[in-house]
Design a protein around this motif. Structure first.
Motif, short mmCIF file in Angstrom:
data_model
loop_
_atom_site.label_atom_id
_atom_site.label_comp_id
_atom_site.label_asym_id
_atom_site.label_seq_id
_atom_site.Cartn_x
_atom_site.Cartn_y
_atom_site.Cartn_z
N LYS A 1 0.00 8.60 3.10
CA LYS A 1 -1.22 7.81 3.29
C LYS A 1 -1.13 6.53 2.46
O LYS A 1 -0.86 6.59 1.26
CB LYS A 1 -2.44 8.60 2.85
N PRO A 2 -1.40 5.39 3.08
CA PRO A 2 -1.41 4.15 2.30
C PRO A 2 -2.54 4.21 1.27
O PRO A 2 -3.59 4.79 1.54
CB PRO A 2 -1.69 3.07 3.34
N ARG B 1 0.80 -1.23 0.00
CA ARG B 1 0.00 0.00 0.00
C ARG B 1 0.83 1.27 0.00
O ARG B 1 0.32 2.35 -0.24
CB ARG B 1 -0.90 0.01 1.22
N LEU B 2 2.11 1.13 0.33
CA LEU B 2 2.97 2.31 0.37
C LEU B 2 4.00 2.29 -0.76
O LEU B 2 5.00 3.00 -0.71
CB LEU B 2 3.66 2.40 1.74
N ARG C 1 8.20 4.31 -1.93
CA ARG C 1 9.45 3.55 -1.80
C ARG C 1 10.33 3.67 -3.05
O ARG C 1 9.83 3.79 -4.16
CB ARG C 1 9.13 2.07 -1.58
N GLN D 1 -7.55 4.68 -3.88
CA GLN D 1 -7.91 5.76 -2.96
C GLN D 1 -6.88 5.83 -1.85
O GLN D 1 -6.25 4.85 -1.53
CB GLN D 1 -9.27 5.46 -2.31
N GLU D 2 -6.81 7.00 -1.24
CA GLU D 2 -6.01 7.12 -0.03
C GLU D 2 -6.77 6.52 1.14
O GLU D 2 -7.99 6.67 1.23
CB GLU D 2 -5.70 8.58 0.26
N THR D 3 -6.07 5.84 2.03
CA THR D 3 -6.71 5.32 3.24
C THR D 3 -6.05 5.96 4.45
O THR D 3 -5.07 6.68 4.31
CB THR D 3 -6.58 3.78 3.34
N GLU D 4 -6.61 5.70 5.61
CA GLU D 4 -6.03 6.25 6.82
C GLU D 4 -4.71 5.54 7.11
O GLU D 4 -4.57 4.35 6.88
CB GLU D 4 -6.96 6.03 8.00
N GLY D 5 -3.78 6.29 7.64
CA GLY D 5 -2.51 5.68 8.01
C GLY D 5 -1.91 6.47 9.14
O GLY D 5 -2.43 7.53 9.50
N THR D 6 -0.84 5.97 9.69
CA THR D 6 -0.25 6.65 10.82
C THR D 6 0.95 7.49 10.39
O THR D 6 1.32 8.43 11.06
CB THR D 6 0.20 5.62 11.86
N GLY D 7 1.55 7.15 9.27
CA GLY D 7 2.77 7.82 8.84
C GLY D 7 2.51 9.07 8.03
O GLY D 7 1.40 9.56 7.93
N LEU D 8 3.56 9.58 7.42
CA LEU D 8 3.45 10.81 6.64
C LEU D 8 2.73 10.56 5.34
O LEU D 8 1.97 11.38 4.87
CB LEU D 8 4.85 11.36 6.36
#
Lengths: 311, 311
Positions: free
Chosen positions: A78-79, A36-37, A41, A69-76
């Motif tokens: 969005k997954p 997802r990311l 990378r 689509q963008e989903t919720e994520g914790t990092g900078l």
């Protein structure tokens, strides 16, 4: 947690000046399903087999066409995740993973018209000119005004790059229509033949009228998605709204009134009258049954299911 | 398009008074992977094999634990999709699809602590009492104050139902700890033995101290996710913040200072010093290398990858 439509801020330049090419959307959604990311990378260059700017462009087109689509994520970053439409259309056992059906190209085109955040100029350009001809200069003035109204700061260069991208999406580089193919650098949407260049007059011309390659199912899908946002409480809508409004199916597909009504009649037949054309005192309206109104999104997808499963 | 944290509005009552049961999260994510709108359909009763209220409750728990997420959609109901964590944990070939590992229960617990929208009372309750004992009445006063500060209107009945749900999540119905099993109606999280009931005194007691069943990897995952939101620019954070702050790993896992520092030391070893404990002039801080700071989310997932792939 609701995002109001007036809070939507368009983004520009994500395409990195590239139109999307054959295979890009499939490449993008397949990569996202594995990781997802992926687009954040360094490996993305190898996975997608293209350079850095193209990696960014593929990400943009996957988001702009709403197949991911963008989903919720914790990092900078969005997954990303495949969208419902993306999954149904582009998975290996999906409707048409390699976009070999003209209906799929019309569907992707509709997705861009429906994305005011990432494809802001699309609905504006496609809905602004009821006359067929326009110049690039006219488009620049039009978009500049729209952006001013939103109090967004940008440069004329940015606006011009957006417009160039729209034109190159629909007008084959060689100027010869119907020639976009797998080897070419053209966008597959050039096959839709929606915009023609008239280089000798420095003008462009919308191809307004009937669209034999546009399936009723894709028209119906677009219509239902359009109505979904407008008929939460009402059950009727004037045909003019659906034909001429900003981002409407009529403008998206550049239909004339006759061919538009033809599609509505086919849809009336295909939905067994759940959608009807109604004429009262000279005012033609589209009328929906309650049953259709509460299940419009399902019905929209079912139209496509039936279409792609037809053979 | 950014949602600021202060715009987050908690939701209440989604659990329909049920704690989540063994198999519910797996059931929910599997159903969503087949049909993103399953929870809006009548078929959900058959697919999930439970009644209407339980269907709603399963949806809630899948969202509250963040194993599924809402995605963009055109209709009234937002389509759901598996989250990155949900996929990695619960797919057939995932880390631990049947939550047979105590580490997975700690992970799910952490997910609730980290979800102020759908599990609002969780971080509040777990972070409010540094003393071990508390009464239900105290919790009601605490939550009422918090909700007042957010200018949200609700009733004492609603608040009490939220608190009951938290208590039933961690305290087995029979009051006997370590007895939650597949057949019981208890939440699997009761196995964590985080809260004990003292019925004769009408009190509850947090089990503060070392947690032999909490793997360093899950502690580390939680710590990295917690730091991710706090160390965008800084590279150091005082141990007290991570131990005592609202929603911190220290409070989530109810660790005492010694066991907390033990975990940090193990993590220092496991990350080859990318995370270090630093003591200057009596102030103990956690220090991150730049390399860890920019890849914290990846590292968080890698800890779990290594943990579950350990055998």
């Amino acid at each position: 947690m609701l995002i109001r439509e007036d809070e939507i801020r368009p983004t520009f330049g994500g395409h990195e000046k590239f139109v999307f090419r054959n295979g890009w959307l499939k490449k993008g959604i397949d990569a996202v399903r594995v990781d997802r990311l992926i687009f954040t990378r360094d490996e993305a260059l190898v996975t997608l087999g293209v350079g850095k700017n193209m990696v960014r462009s593929i990400r943009h087109w996957c988001l702009a066409t709403g197949i991911v689509q963008e989903t919720e994520g914790t990092g900078l970053a969005k997954p990303l995740a495949a969208s419902m439409l993306g999954e149904r259309l582009l998975l290996e056992n999906g409707w048409d993973p390699y976009l070999e059906d003209m209906g799929s190209l019309w569907l992707i085109h509709w997705q861009l018209i429906s994305n005011p955040v990432r494809a802001f100029v699309w609905p504006v350009i496609f809905s602004a000119y009821f006359d067929a001809e326009f110049s690039k200069k006219q488009l620049i003035v039009l978009i500049s005004k729209q952006i001013e109204q939103l109090s967004i700061r940008t440069t004329e260069g940015t606006i011009e790059r957006e417009i160039d991208c729209v034109l190159r999406t629909y007008v084959p580089a060689g100027g010869v229509r119907g020639q976009a193919n797998e080897e070419s650098m053209d966008c597959p949407l050039a096959e839709l033949d929606l915009i023609q260049a008239i280089p000798e007059e420095n003008l462009y011309r919308f191809n307004i009228g009937s669209k034999p390659s546009l399936p009723t199912a894709v028209f119906g899908y677009a219509l239902f998605i359009f109505l979904l946002k407008r008929l939460q409480t009402r059950r009727t809508i004037a045909i003019e709204e659906v034909l001429y409004q900003n981002g409407s199916p009529g403008q998206a597909f550049k239909l004339d009134e006759n061919s538009f009504v033809d599609y509505l009649e086919q849809l009336e037949y295909q939905t067994s009258g759940a959608l009807r054309i109604n004429e009262t005192a000279g005012l033609r309206q589209i009328y929906l049954t309650d049953d259709l109104a509460v299940s419009m999104e399902n019905r929209a997808y079912r139209l496509l299911d039936d279409y792609y499963g037809r053979d």
